[in-house]
Design an enzyme around this catalytic site. Structure first.
Site, PDB file in Angstrom:
ATOM      1  N   PRO A  32      17.734 -66.863  82.793  1.00 52.87           N
ATOM      2  CA  PRO A  32      17.757 -67.720  83.988  1.00 52.87           C
ATOM      3  C   PRO A  32      17.000 -69.027  83.776  1.00 52.87           C
ATOM      4  O   PRO A  32      16.013 -69.059  83.043  1.00 52.87           O
ATOM      5  CB  PRO A  32      17.053 -66.872  85.057  1.00 52.87           C
ATOM      6  CG  PRO A  32      16.253 -65.856  84.311  1.00 52.87           C
ATOM      7  CD  PRO A  32      16.952 -65.628  83.005  1.00 52.87           C
ATOM      8  N   ASP A  33      17.484 -70.124  84.387  1.00 50.73           N
ATOM      9  CA  ASP A  33      16.719 -71.382  84.335  1.00 50.73           C
ATOM     10  C   ASP A  33      15.726 -71.386  85.491  1.00 50.73           C
ATOM     11  O   ASP A  33      15.519 -70.352  86.141  1.00 50.73           O
ATOM     12  CB  ASP A  33      17.655 -72.604  84.335  1.00 50.73           C
ATOM     13  CG  ASP A  33      18.452 -72.742  85.622  1.00 50.73           C
ATOM     14  OD1 ASP A  33      18.227 -71.955  86.560  1.00 50.73           O
ATOM     15  OD2 ASP A  33      19.320 -73.635  85.693  1.00 50.73           O
ATOM     16  N   PHE A  34      15.113 -72.527  85.770  1.00 46.63           N
ATOM     17  CA  PHE A  34      14.133 -72.596  86.851  1.00 46.63           C
ATOM     18  C   PHE A  34      14.757 -73.034  88.170  1.00 46.63           C
ATOM     19  O   PHE A  34      14.468 -72.506  89.212  1.00 46.63           O
ATOM     20  CB  PHE A  34      13.022 -73.596  86.486  1.00 46.63           C
ATOM     21  CG  PHE A  34      11.948 -72.993  85.609  1.00 46.63           C
ATOM     22  CD1 PHE A  34      12.008 -71.672  85.204  1.00 46.63           C
ATOM     23  CD2 PHE A  34      10.869 -73.760  85.205  1.00 46.63           C
ATOM     24  CE1 PHE A  34      11.027 -71.116  84.408  1.00 46.63           C
ATOM     25  CE2 PHE A  34       9.871 -73.213  84.406  1.00 46.63           C
ATOM     26  CZ  PHE A  34       9.953 -71.890  84.013  1.00 46.63           C
ATOM     27  N   ARG A  35      15.607 -74.090  88.122  1.00 45.70           N
ATOM     28  CA  ARG A  35      15.970 -74.769  89.372  1.00 45.70           C
ATOM     29  C   ARG A  35      17.378 -74.492  89.907  1.00 45.70           C
ATOM     30  O   ARG A  35      17.705 -74.973  90.980  1.00 45.70           O
ATOM     31  CB  ARG A  35      15.729 -76.276  89.221  1.00 45.70           C
ATOM     32  CG  ARG A  35      14.247 -76.575  89.152  1.00 45.70           C
ATOM     33  CD  ARG A  35      13.901 -77.997  88.875  1.00 45.70           C
ATOM     34  NE  ARG A  35      12.462 -78.133  88.686  1.00 45.70           N
ATOM     35  CZ  ARG A  35      11.815 -77.854  87.568  1.00 45.70           C
ATOM     36  NH1 ARG A  35      12.494 -77.445  86.502  1.00 45.70           N
ATOM     37  NH2 ARG A  35      10.518 -77.962  87.490  1.00 45.70           N
ATOM     38  N   ASN A 103      13.372 -75.540  75.727  1.00 44.80           N
ATOM     39  CA  ASN A 103      13.444 -74.079  75.809  1.00 44.80           C
ATOM     40  C   ASN A 103      12.478 -73.413  74.846  1.00 44.80           C
ATOM     41  O   ASN A 103      12.119 -73.967  73.811  1.00 44.80           O
ATOM     42  CB  ASN A 103      14.871 -73.596  75.533  1.00 44.80           C
ATOM     43  CG  ASN A 103      15.825 -74.032  76.623  1.00 44.80           C
ATOM     44  OD1 ASN A 103      15.375 -74.484  77.664  1.00 44.80           O
ATOM     45  ND2 ASN A 103      17.108 -73.907  76.394  1.00 44.80           N
ATOM     46  N   ASP A 105      13.101 -70.076  73.942  1.00 47.39           N
ATOM     47  CA  ASP A 105      13.752 -68.800  73.646  1.00 47.39           C
ATOM     48  C   ASP A 105      14.173 -68.591  72.194  1.00 47.39           C
ATOM     49  O   ASP A 105      14.586 -67.493  71.813  1.00 47.39           O
ATOM     50  CB  ASP A 105      14.961 -68.600  74.580  1.00 47.39           C
ATOM     51  CG  ASP A 105      15.943 -69.783  74.538  1.00 47.39           C
ATOM     52  OD1 ASP A 105      16.105 -70.399  73.467  1.00 47.39           O
ATOM     53  OD2 ASP A 105      16.542 -70.084  75.588  1.00 47.39           O
ATOM     54  N   HIS A 120       8.170 -77.327  74.114  1.00 54.79           N
ATOM     55  CA  HIS A 120       7.336 -76.416  74.896  1.00 54.79           C
ATOM     56  C   HIS A 120       7.000 -75.123  74.154  1.00 54.79           C
ATOM     57  O   HIS A 120       6.651 -74.124  74.770  1.00 54.79           O
ATOM     58  CB  HIS A 120       8.014 -76.113  76.242  1.00 54.79           C
ATOM     59  CG  HIS A 120       8.146 -77.331  77.118  1.00 54.79           C
ATOM     60  ND1 HIS A 120       9.053 -77.459  78.134  1.00 54.79           N
ATOM     61  CD2 HIS A 120       7.450 -78.491  77.109  1.00 54.79           C
ATOM     62  CE1 HIS A 120       8.909 -78.648  78.710  1.00 54.79           C
ATOM     63  NE2 HIS A 120       7.958 -79.293  78.096  1.00 54.79           N
TER      64      HIS A 120
HETATM   65  P1  NAD Z   1      15.637 -76.549  85.000  1.00 51.87           P
HETATM   66  O1  NAD Z   1      15.733 -75.126  85.426  1.00 51.87           O
HETATM   67  O2  NAD Z   1      14.741 -77.458  85.744  1.00 51.87           O
HETATM   68  O3  NAD Z   1      17.088 -77.207  85.104  1.00 51.87           O
HETATM   69  C1  NAD Z   1      18.209 -76.620  84.530  1.00 51.87           C
HETATM   70  C2  NAD Z   1      19.364 -77.579  84.703  1.00 51.87           C
HETATM   71  O4  NAD Z   1      20.463 -77.060  83.953  1.00 51.87           O
HETATM   72  C3  NAD Z   1      19.846 -77.756  86.133  1.00 51.87           C
HETATM   73  O5  NAD Z   1      20.079 -79.121  86.369  1.00 51.87           O
HETATM   74  C4  NAD Z   1      21.142 -76.947  86.188  1.00 51.87           C
HETATM   75  O6  NAD Z   1      22.104 -77.507  87.057  1.00 51.87           O
HETATM   76  C5  NAD Z   1      21.620 -77.041  84.764  1.00 51.87           C
HETATM   77  N1  NAD Z   1      22.394 -75.898  84.280  1.00 51.87           N
HETATM   78  C6  NAD Z   1      22.179 -74.574  84.498  1.00 51.87           C
HETATM   79  N2  NAD Z   1      23.085 -73.841  83.840  1.00 51.87           N
HETATM   80  C7  NAD Z   1      23.901 -74.726  83.191  1.00 51.87           C
HETATM   81  C8  NAD Z   1      25.010 -74.588  82.334  1.00 51.87           C
HETATM   82  N3  NAD Z   1      25.508 -73.382  82.021  1.00 51.87           N
HETATM   83  N4  NAD Z   1      25.591 -75.712  81.846  1.00 51.87           N
HETATM   84  C9  NAD Z   1      25.124 -76.944  82.185  1.00 51.87           C
HETATM   85  N5  NAD Z   1      24.064 -77.135  82.988  1.00 51.87           N
HETATM   86  C10 NAD Z   1      23.456 -76.037  83.472  1.00 51.87           C
HETATM   87  O7  NAD Z   1      15.357 -76.566  83.443  1.00 51.87           O
HETATM   88  P2  NAD Z   1      14.611 -77.638  82.528  1.00 51.87           P
HETATM   89  O8  NAD Z   1      15.020 -79.015  82.900  1.00 51.87           O
HETATM   90  O9  NAD Z   1      14.777 -77.188  81.140  1.00 51.87           O
HETATM   91  O10 NAD Z   1      13.065 -77.533  82.912  1.00 51.87           O
HETATM   92  C11 NAD Z   1      12.478 -76.290  83.130  1.00 51.87           C
HETATM   93  C12 NAD Z   1      11.341 -75.872  82.211  1.00 51.87           C
HETATM   94  O11 NAD Z   1      11.478 -74.480  82.130  1.00 51.87           O
HETATM   95  C13 NAD Z   1      11.400 -76.344  80.810  1.00 51.87           C
HETATM   96  O12 NAD Z   1      10.177 -76.903  80.573  1.00 51.87           O
HETATM   97  C14 NAD Z   1      11.550 -75.079  79.936  1.00 51.87           C
HETATM   98  O13 NAD Z   1      10.488 -75.027  79.018  1.00 51.87           O
HETATM   99  C15 NAD Z   1      11.343 -73.933  80.845  1.00 51.87           C
HETATM  100  N6  NAD Z   1      12.314 -72.795  80.777  1.00 51.87           N
HETATM  101  C16 NAD Z   1      12.830 -72.379  79.583  1.00 51.87           C
HETATM  102  C17 NAD Z   1      13.751 -71.349  79.543  1.00 51.87           C
HETATM  103  C18 NAD Z   1      14.320 -70.924  78.196  1.00 51.87           C
HETATM  104  O14 NAD Z   1      13.622 -71.013  77.185  1.00 51.87           O
HETATM  105  N7  NAD Z   1      15.576 -70.495  78.125  1.00 51.87           N
HETATM  106  C19 NAD Z   1      14.169 -70.714  80.717  1.00 51.87           C
HETATM  107  C20 NAD Z   1      13.595 -71.150  81.937  1.00 51.87           C
HETATM  108  C21 NAD Z   1      12.686 -72.197  81.949  1.00 51.87           C
END
Ligand code: NAD
Length: 252
Positions: A32-35, A103, A105, A120
């Site tokens: 999962p992402d954050f936003r 990321n 991961d 990060h």
């Molecule tokens: P964020 O959650 O703020 O934003 C994610 C963005 O990606 C959103 O704009 C969303 O609309 C878009 N998105 C989601 N799924 C998508 C897809 N399949 N295709 C295209 N766009 C998609 O994430 P961020 O900007 O990376 O900032 C969040 C912080 O969280 C970062 O600093 C990161 O280190 C950390 N984080 C990392 C992970 C990971 O390692 N996978 C996961 C969660 C958070």
């Protein structure tokens, strides 16, 4: 899909692509992402994720930190998706210079990418805070699970991974809120972006600084945004492809 043909053509013509990505790159791999609506910011915890993932919280409430971390970020079995794989392929073909990622991961490396700049940090690397001993992802995951099974949930060391050598607490090599980014990683990222022909930005809300500020160093005329939702930087893009990044990249 709008913009896809132009992007395809730009990619075909270039041998100096740089990719800058975020959590959205891995959502199609099940992380999962954050936003996004189903992202971590919309789920319920005792504390907001920014608080849990801060340096102060880690030091003061290590057990609470690891409960969240194990649940949401220490995920096993996630596999690279079409976006990770395509970027690794472009690097092998000599078209892509670097992947710069927010990321943690490790999926870009799993896909075969070599030049990966992790702004990060990574869950793949962990160190004892006392003696510096190194621990990999699997060992930390096992330790967290064992401590979770053996200790009472009220014990301050519940789910906290401890060093085999000195008993110190193990900390992931992840940049928590309040912590600084690695100078070397930043310098390299700035250089790649400043010299890139095409800068493709994908799967990031572009609101987390200083990472998001890196795009200010791009001097070219092919700034591409591949994202599901709008970002505060959309007006600066030369091309926007609205869609799921794995689906978009599988067509390139
Ligand atoms: P964020 O959650 O703020 O934003 C994610 C963005 O990606 C959103 O704009 C969303 O609309 C878009 N998105 C989601 N799924 C998508 C897809 N399949 N295709 C295209 N766009 C998609 O994430 P961020 O900007 O990376 O900032 C969040 C912080 O969280 C970062 O600093 C990161 O280190 C950390 N984080 C990392 C992970 C990971 O390692 N996978 C996961 C969660 C958070």
């Amino acid at each position: 899909m709008e913009g896809l043909e132009t992007l395809k053509q730009w990619v075909e013509e270039s041998n100096n692509i740089v990719f800058f990505g975020g959590a959205g790159v891995s959502t199609e791999s099940g992380i999962p992402d954050f936003r996004s609506v189903d992202g971590l910011y919309h789920q319920k915890y005792d504390y907001p994720p920014e608080t849990i993932l801060s340096h102060t919280f880690f030091m003061r409430k290590t057990s609470e930190f690891y409960k969240f971390y194990a649940d949401k970020l220490l995920l096993e079995g996630a596999k690279p998706n079409a976006a990770h794989l395509k970027l690794a392929e472009w690097e092998r073909m000599g078209k892509l210079k670097a992947v710069i990622t927010q990321n943690i991961d490790g999926l870009h490396q799993m896909a075969g990418s070599k030049e990966v700049l992790e702004l990060h940090g990574s869950v793949q690397r962990n160190n004892c805070m006392k003696c510096g001993a190194f621990y990999d992802f699997h060992t930390v995951k096992e330790k967290v699970e064992r401590s979770g099974a053996e200790l009472d949930a009220k014990d301050p060391d519940y789910m906290v991974p401890k060093c085999d050598k000195c008993g110190g607490t193990i900390k992931p090599d992840v940049v928590l809120y309040e912590e600084g980014l690695d100078d070397d990683v930043i310098t390299k990222s700035v250089n790649y972006i400043a010299n890139a022909d095409i800068l493709i930005i994908g799967g990031t809300s572009l609101v987390v600084y200083p990472a998001a500020g890196l795009i200010d160093y791009y001097r070219g005329k092919k700034l591409v945004l591949v994202n599901l939702s709008a970002t505060p930087q959309d007006s600066r893009a030369d091309l926007i492809v609205r869609g799921k990044i794995g689906e978009v990249f599988s067509q390139l």
